[in-house]
Design a protein around this motif. Structure first.
Motif, mmCIF file in Angstrom:
data_model
loop_
_atom_site.group_PDB
_atom_site.id
_atom_site.type_symbol
_atom_site.label_atom_id
_atom_site.label_comp_id
_atom_site.label_asym_id
_atom_site.label_seq_id
_atom_site.Cartn_x
_atom_site.Cartn_y
_atom_site.Cartn_z
ATOM 1 N N LEU A 359 0.826 -1.213 0.000
ATOM 2 C CA LEU A 359 0.000 0.000 0.000
ATOM 3 C C LEU A 359 0.859 1.261 0.000
ATOM 4 C CD1 LEU A 359 -2.739 -1.157 2.514
ATOM 5 C CD2 LEU A 359 -3.013 -0.849 0.056
ATOM 6 N N GLN A 360 1.933 1.241 0.755
ATOM 7 C CA GLN A 360 2.813 2.416 0.804
ATOM 8 C C GLN A 360 3.497 2.641 -0.537
ATOM 9 O OE1 GLN A 360 4.740 1.562 4.924
ATOM 10 N NE2 GLN A 360 5.056 3.724 4.490
ATOM 11 N N ALA A 361 3.808 1.534 -1.225
ATOM 12 C CA ALA A 361 4.437 1.650 -2.541
ATOM 13 C C ALA A 361 3.476 2.272 -3.553
ATOM 14 C CB ALA A 361 4.913 0.286 -3.026
ATOM 15 N N ARG A 362 2.216 2.441 -3.152
ATOM 16 C CA ARG A 362 1.245 3.134 -4.004
ATOM 17 C C ARG A 362 0.994 4.544 -3.501
ATOM 18 N NH1 ARG A 362 3.243 -0.346 -6.488
ATOM 19 N NH2 ARG A 362 2.185 -2.216 -7.230
ATOM 20 N N GLY A 363 1.892 5.014 -2.646
ATOM 21 C CA GLY A 363 1.810 6.402 -2.201
ATOM 22 C C GLY A 363 0.980 6.611 -0.944
ATOM 23 N N ILE A 364 0.364 5.540 -0.440
ATOM 24 C CA ILE A 364 -0.527 5.678 0.717
ATOM 25 C C ILE A 364 0.317 5.735 1.990
ATOM 26 C CG2 ILE A 364 -2.439 4.593 1.969
ATOM 27 C CD1 ILE A 364 -3.146 3.226 -0.766
ATOM 28 N N ARG A 365 0.090 6.777 2.804
ATOM 29 C CA ARG A 365 0.891 6.953 4.007
ATOM 30 C C ARG A 365 0.677 5.802 4.981
ATOM 31 N NH1 ARG A 365 2.537 12.518 3.748
ATOM 32 N NH2 ARG A 365 1.246 13.441 2.154
ATOM 33 N N VAL B 78 8.689 4.773 2.074
ATOM 34 C CA VAL B 78 8.193 4.062 0.891
ATOM 35 C C VAL B 78 7.121 4.884 0.182
ATOM 36 C CG1 VAL B 78 6.996 1.983 0.104
ATOM 37 C CG2 VAL B 78 8.705 1.817 1.925
ATOM 38 N N ASP B 79 6.176 5.428 0.961
ATOM 39 C CA ASP B 79 5.061 6.154 0.359
ATOM 40 C C ASP B 79 5.525 7.487 -0.237
ATOM 41 O OD1 ASP B 79 5.126 6.066 3.373
ATOM 42 O OD2 ASP B 79 4.100 7.978 3.110
ATOM 43 N N ALA B 82 6.879 6.878 -3.638
ATOM 44 C CA ALA B 82 5.800 6.707 -4.625
ATOM 45 C C ALA B 82 5.225 8.067 -5.009
ATOM 46 C CB ALA B 82 4.715 5.796 -4.063
ATOM 47 N N ILE B 112 -1.314 9.944 -4.276
ATOM 48 C CA ILE B 112 -0.289 10.362 -5.239
ATOM 49 C C ILE B 112 -0.512 11.810 -5.683
ATOM 50 C CG2 ILE B 112 0.596 9.957 -7.593
ATOM 51 C CD1 ILE B 112 1.513 7.700 -5.911
#
Lengths: 414, 257
Positions: A359-365, B78-79, B82, B112
């Motif tokens: 989920l974080q790798a999709r930008g979600i904090r 990580v976030d 992204a 994003i």
């Protein structure tokens, strides 16, 4: 530091604990050892009485109390309770149902169960009038019982829910505000009735609530029972279901979210006592913060009378922070070899870091990712309620727990 | 123009046998609009590079740097990486029970972009992308990766790539486990994303098969934690014909002091 995770699995042997008849009215509960008897191991042999005086004072060592912080609920165990709750209860109906307050001598009382512990018996001995809800309608009806102004006074409540033959209905017990409450809920399903009972605990942080639900399920009747515990200091809801007639079916669901210092407990008992009965038990909980404690005990008894039983119970716990504790104890007693199936599963674990990474790798904090995962984990149970309005309200309530909880997590780490 | 720069990257992981060095000095420069294929035998460190750039906590950076337009990616969560414009299509996407695809996609897009997408255009965009990837409409109501087939998982990854519009995407063995039809659909999706947004691509693969559908500008051969050879698309053809044997040290001779 690793979180303490208690995970116990035990399967009791089908032998009777002893020959003493504990269910005889007028007999008193005995201390283990005092009479030279072996301790009661099996659920079917537990002492039961309507009268609080028949129960020994609670020490906290008893099987039904050993996971519970009894010091925090002394008023409900020792003192007489205020049994007049009528003015503090608000009932809303969304369809045809007969709702009335009945005297404690009414024949509708004591039709579904007998207290098996002192707090339940104390409530039974103390209540003045009981809320009676009777559903006859074959078109679905929904009744909501609101209790929000109970205050700090130790109180007793008694409710009888009767689903007449082939009726269809939902009863929601909606609890909020302050409370020091011990209550009994009797649930009777006649032939072919379809009843959903949902009890929602959104009490204030300092509330104490002990509840025993006794259900008896008639021939080909179906009960869906849902326990949602989010708020309160100590909340213990113990549903006990007797499948007394052929074809009876029960689904017991539970969802709970314990924060710092909260104790949320449920002792579930399913008694298969007739052929071709079916039970499904599924409880899911999340815990976060120091001293968050949850207890799930799942007892399933399959008696010699219950050939063709189909039973499965499971409990899942998600420990979100250090310092939380989940006890998960499934017990299965099988007294007949002729069953369709009986199984249990229990798993308590930490957050899955791979889910978080995804989920974080999709930008979600991180905090939002955690909320998404926990909400998903718990919503599986919420989705089973079958009342869209209530489901969406409970999803929001869980959401609020998660938001509030993330603050307490930060405090805990500071 | 955006640039993703990897400089002298050394990475280790903790194993039961102790600390293991995986990347031993990787240099790589990917400009927006370029397609780089990273090829190499199993265990050469290709996936480690992908997950290190994305920030997986399992991998420890011992030295070196990874920057996006000069910004230090390794210092970011990580976030944050992204949100800075990086996307990793995973080889084994995890299941997230109870979280519907539609909710997940909207949450990711909002994270994003920093603002909620407009409902009307967003729904249209999702529907269109799903159609292009031959995904059934019912897909969006399913829980993320739960019960997805291998091909469905990969399509779902590419769906995200198309919708989230990153500056750079790393595709970690997106081709593995796909039949030729699914491979074509996925490759079409990647090419479409590149056409629409001009992103830079790091295509990690063991096989040359996907390079028939996505033409790389550069090919880097990874062996034992570093780039052993670099070239244009012709290098992929050579690997197709010869395999990795010539890069692998003869048995008995350690490749590393």
């Amino acid at each position: 530091m690793a979180s303490p995770v208690t995970l116990t699995t035990s399967s009791s042997s089908p032998k009777k604990a002893d020959a003493q008849d504990h269910s005889r009215l007028g007999s008193k509960q005995h201390s283990d050892g005092g009479w030279g008897l072996v301790p009661i191991q099996v659920r079917s042999a537990r002492f039961a009485s309507y009268d609080v005086r028949d129960f020994e004072p609670v020490s906290g060592q008893e099987a039904e109390w050993k996971h519970t912080p009894v010091a925090r609920l002394q008023p409900l165990l020792t003192d007489p309770l205020d049994g007049d709750i009528e003015a503090l209860t608000l009932v809303a109906t969304g369809g045809p149902a007969t709702i009335e307050w009945i005297d404690r001598s009414d024949a509708r009382i004591a039709t579904a169960g007998t207290p098996e512990e002192r707090a339940s018996a104390n409530a039974w001995s103390s209540f003045e009038s009981a809320l009676s809800i009777r559903i006859d309608s074959e078109t679905p009806t929904e009744i909501t019982v609101h209790r929000s102004g109970l205050g700090d006074v130790p109180r007793a409540a008694h409710t009888v829910i009767h689903a007449a033959h082939h009726s269809v209905g939902t009863v929601v017990l909606q609890n909020s505000g302050k409370a020091m409450l011990s209550e009994n809920v009797e649930i009777v399903l006649d032939e072919g009735a379809h009843l959903t009972v949902v009890t929602v605990q959104e009490w204030d942080d300092d509330a104490t609530h002990l509840a025993s639900h006794f259900a008896t399920v008639g021939r080909d009747a179906r009960l869906k029972h849902v326990v949602v515990s989010l708020g309160g200091s100590v909340v213990r809801v113990n549903p006990s279901v007797h499948l007394v007639s052929e074809g009876g079916d029960v689904e017991l669901f539970g969802v709970y979210f314990a924060d710092t210092g909260q104790h949320l407990e449920q002792q579930v008992f399913v008694d298969h006592d007739a052929p071709n009965t079916r039970s499904r038990v599924s409880y899911k909980g999340a815990l976060q913060g120091l001293g968050a404690h949850t207890v799930w005990v799942g007892d399933v008894l399959i008696r010699p009378t219950a050939s063709g039983t189909d039973s499965y119970e499971q409990n899942r716990n998600l420990l979100l922070t250090d310092g939380a504790r989940a006890d998960s104890i499934p017990n299965l007693e099988i007294e007949t070899g002729d069953i369709a199936g009986a199984g249990h599963a229990s798993a308590s674990g930490r957050f899955d870091d791979e889910q978080l990474f995804y989920l974080q790798a999709r930008g979600i904090r991180e905090d939002e990712a955690r909320r998404l995962v926990v909400r998903g984990f718990l919503s599986e149970i919420v989705q089973k309620i079958g009342s869209p309005e209530l489901e969406s309200r409970l999803q929001s309530a869980i959401e609020a727990e998660l938001v509030g909880g993330s603050e307490s997590t930060l405090e805990g780490q500071a | 123009m955006s640039v993703l720069t990897v400089s002298d990257l050394h990475v280790s992981v903790e194993t039961e046998q102790g600390t293991k060095q995986i990347l031993k000095g990787v240099d790589l420069v990917v400009k927006q609009g370029e397609i780089h294929a990273i090829m190499g035998p199993n265990g050469s460190g290709k996936s480690t590079l992908a997950y290190t750039i994305a920030g997986h906590p399992k991998y420890h950076v011992e030295s070196g740097s990874v920057t996006l337009d000069g910004e230090d990616l390794l210092a970011m969560s990580v976030d944050a990486r992204a949100r800075a414009g990086l996307f990793l299509a995973m080889q084994y996407p995890v299941e997230i029970p109870g979280v519907a695809v539609t909710n997940f996609l909207r949450t990711a897009k909002t994270a994003i972009d920093g603002v909620q997408p407009s409902i009307r255009t967003w729904t249209k965009e999702v529907t269109e992308s799903m159609k292009n990837l031959r995904m059934d409409a019912s897909f969006k109501d399913r829980n993320v990766n739960e019960g997805f087939s291998g091909g469905e998982k990969k399509r779902h990854e590419i769906l995200q790539l198309e919708l989230l519009k990153p500056k750079f995407a790393i595709l970690d063995e997106t081709d593995s486990g796909l039949d030729v039809d699914a491979l074509k659909i996925v490759a079409e999706g990647v090419n479409r994303a590149k056409q629409n947004t001009g992103l830079g691509l790091l295509l990690i693969t063991h096989y040359t098969r996907i390079l028939r559908y996505i033409t790389p500008d550069f090919v880097h051969v990874f062996v034992d934690g570093r780039v052993a050879e670099e070239g244009g698309p012709e290098l992929a053809d050579r690997l197709e014909a010869e395999g990795y044997d010539r890069f692998i040290a003869p048995a008995g001779l350690p490749t590393e002091a």
